[in-house]
Design a protein around this motif. Sequence first.
Motif, PDB file in Angstrom:
ATOM      1  N   UNK A 144      49.137 -98.087  13.838  1.00 37.02           N
ATOM      2  CA  UNK A 144      48.244 -97.664  14.634  1.00 37.02           C
ATOM      3  C   UNK A 144      46.701 -98.094  14.187  1.00 37.02           C
ATOM      4  N   UNK A 165      42.807 -97.591  15.769  1.00 36.70           N
ATOM      5  CA  UNK A 165      42.113 -97.242  17.024  1.00 36.70           C
ATOM      6  C   UNK A 165      40.657 -98.178  16.672  1.00 36.70           C
ATOM      7  N   UNK A 188      37.349 -95.825  14.266  1.00 36.61           N
ATOM      8  CA  UNK A 188      38.060 -95.022  12.902  1.00 36.61           C
ATOM      9  C   UNK A 188      36.844 -94.081  12.489  1.00 36.61           C
ATOM     10  N   UNK A 189      37.395 -92.680  12.434  1.00 33.17           N
ATOM     11  CA  UNK A 189      36.654 -91.899  11.801  1.00 33.17           C
ATOM     12  C   UNK A 189      37.337 -91.450  10.648  1.00 33.17           C
ATOM     13  N   UNK A 204      37.612 -89.051   6.631  1.00 38.48           N
ATOM     14  CA  UNK A 204      37.111 -87.567   6.124  1.00 38.48           C
ATOM     15  C   UNK A 204      35.895 -87.696   5.078  1.00 38.48           C
ATOM     16  N   UNK A 225      34.468 -86.825   2.589  1.00 38.71           N
ATOM     17  CA  UNK A 225      34.594 -86.474   1.189  1.00 38.71           C
ATOM     18  C   UNK A 225      35.947 -87.323   0.639  1.00 38.71           C
ATOM     19  N   UNK A 235      41.785 -93.449  -1.043  1.00 42.15           N
ATOM     20  CA  UNK A 235      42.457 -92.069  -0.674  1.00 42.15           C
ATOM     21  C   UNK A 235      42.714 -92.030   0.783  1.00 42.15           C
ATOM     22  N   UNK A 237      45.567 -94.404   1.557  1.00 45.51           N
ATOM     23  CA  UNK A 237      46.937 -93.765   0.674  1.00 45.51           C
ATOM     24  C   UNK A 237      47.397 -92.636   1.544  1.00 45.51           C
ATOM     25  N   UNK A 238      46.473 -91.923   2.008  1.00 52.21           N
ATOM     26  CA  UNK A 238      46.897 -90.844   3.072  1.00 52.21           C
ATOM     27  C   UNK A 238      47.597 -91.285   4.130  1.00 52.21           C
ATOM     28  N   UNK A 239      46.996 -92.459   4.761  1.00 52.19           N
ATOM     29  CA  UNK A 239      47.762 -92.967   6.013  1.00 52.19           C
ATOM     30  C   UNK A 239      49.113 -93.534   5.658  1.00 52.19           C
ATOM     31  N   UNK A 289      33.104 -93.436  -1.042  1.00 56.60           N
ATOM     32  CA  UNK A 289      33.349 -92.145  -0.312  1.00 56.60           C
ATOM     33  C   UNK A 289      33.176 -92.628   1.193  1.00 56.60           C
ATOM     34  N   UNK A 307      41.351 -98.686   8.248  1.00 49.37           N
ATOM     35  CA  UNK A 307      42.445 -98.632   9.142  1.00 49.37           C
ATOM     36  C   UNK A 307      43.155 -99.746   8.946  1.00 49.37           C
TER      37      UNK A 307
END
Lengths: 181, 299
Positions: free
Chosen positions: B81, B83, B86-87, B89, B91, B96, B99-101, B127, B140
Motif C-alpha cells: 500500500x 498512501x 506519506x509520513x 519517523x 529520526x 531504515x 527496510x521497516x516496511x 534522516x 513508500x
Amino acid sequence: MNAFTGTARLTRLALRRDRVQLPIWILGTTVMLSVTISSVKSQFPTEAERVRILGAAVDSPALLMLRTAPTGVGLGAMTTFQAITFLAVLAGFMSTLAVVRHTRQNEETGRAEMIGATVVGRHAALTAAMVVTAVANVVLAVLLALVLIGAGEPAAGSFAFGASVGAAGLAFAAVAAVAPS
Amino acid sequence: METAIEASGLVKSFGRTRALDGLDLTVRAGEVHGFLGPNGAGKSTTIRVLLGLLRASAGTVRLLEGDPWRDAVALHRRLAYVPGDVNLWPNLTGGEAIDLFGSLRGGLDKRRRSALLERFRLDPTKKARTYSKGNRQKVAVVAAFASDVDLYILDEPTSGLDPLMEAVFQDCVREVTKEGRTVLLSSHIFSEVEALCDRVSIIREGRTVESGTLAELRHLTRTAVTVETVEPVTGLADLPGVHDLDQQGTRVTFDVDTADLDGVLRHLTRFRVRSLASAPPSLEELFMRHYGDRPEDAR
Ligand SMILES: Nc1ncnc2c1ncn2[C@@H]1O[C@H](COP(=O)(O)OP(=O)(O)O)[C@@H](O)[C@H]1O
Ligand SMILES: [Mg+2]
C-alpha cells in the motif's frame, strides 16, 4: 495469535525511536532521587531538625495531600516523604508520553495506517507501546532501588520504593492506553 | 483467480457524512485499474475498507479471495500500500523506513530495492526529517515495488513527484503488471490514468458513476471536429449526436458524441473533405461532464 502478529517488530521500532528520550527520562528521574538524598543529608542533618520539619508538614493538610504521610526520621523515610510522589509523577509523564508517541501520534500522522496495511495484527501497535513503557518503568524501578541501596538503605525497602514509582508509571500508561484521543 | 477485488454496495458513514453510498468496484486480476474521483468522493475510504483498516457498515467486499477485515493479516502478506500523504519517523533514515516496511510485510527483494533507489534518485542515508514531500512518497513507493506481492494498492501515490519521477513510477507499474500483478491506482492525474490503466472506475459522492475500459469510456465522450469541405456542408445539425455546431462557409466545427462519429463522417464525405482535424476525447472531458466543472475546481 493473529491479533498480535508483528508485535516484536513494532516493539523494536519503538525502542529504536526512543533510544534517546527514554534514557533521558529514566536517568533524569534517577538523578532527582540522588539529589533528594543528598539534600536531606545536608539540609536536615540532625534528628531534631527532621522532627521539626515533619511536624510543620503534618500541620499542613495541603502538603500531605501532595505527598505521602511521613513514616519516620531515618534517611529512607525522609527521602520517601520528600521525593516519592514527585518521582511517581515523573514516571507518569514519561509513561503517558511514551504511550501517546507510539499509539496516537502514529494515528494522527497516518503512519498507523501504513503500518496497519502490513502484516501486523490489530493489537500489535498498542501491545508494543505497552511493552516498551513497561520495560522503561522496570529499568527505572531497578535504578531507583540501586541508588537507595547505594545510600546505605536496606534492599527490601529500596526495591519497594522503586517498584512503587514504576507501578505509578504503569498506571499512567494504562490510563493513556485506554483514554479516548 | 479472476477478480482481485470485488466490492458491491459499500456503505460507510462518519457521523452525518456518508463517505460511501453504495459503491461498487471490480478489479480483475492482472490489470491496472484506475480509481478516479474528485477530493472527498470516497477513494481513500474505499481503500481503507479494502485494507481492513475500516469496516464498511453495509455491502460486501472480497479481496484476493479473502475478507479484508477478517483475513487482514494473511492478506497483507500479498499486498503493498502507498498512501497519498506519506509520513515517516523523523529520526529514522529513508533506508531504515524502507527496510521497516519490508520486514513488516515479510521481507523485500534487496536487488530490487537498490535498483529502485537508483531509479528514483533517493538517498536512503538521509534522516526522514530532511526529506521533501516527494522524497517521502518515494520511500513508500520504493518499499512497495521492492515487495514481492500480488496486489498494489496505490492511493494518489505520485503527489509531489516531479515529471521525471512520474515517468519512472509509470515504468514501475508497467513492469509489475508484466509480471502478472494487479494494481489499483487511485489518481486525479488524467494523463497517468490514461497512460497506465486498462480499466477505470469513476466515483462521485461515494458511488460509482462509470466503470469500464478506457475505450468504453471514451465512447461516452465527445470528439471535437473541425472540417473543411469543397462544397458547404448541409444537414449536419439534423444528425444524432452533433453538438455546438459552428459553420463558416466551407469550414465547420462541432462536437460529436463518439458513439455517433461513424455516421457523421459518412455524411461529411459527401461534401468532399479537404481537411479534417479532431481532438480525441480525453478522460478529463468525460470527468468534467460528470462533475460539470474542471476537475481542479471540483476537487
Ligand atoms: N475519519 C473520517 N472522519 C470523518 N469524515 C471522514 C473521515 N474519512 C473521510 N471522511 C469524509 O468522507 C468523505 C470521503 O473522503 P475520502 O474517502 O478521503 O475521499 P477521497 O479520498 O476521494 O478524497 C469526505 O467527505 C471526508 O470528509
Ligand atoms: Mg484521498
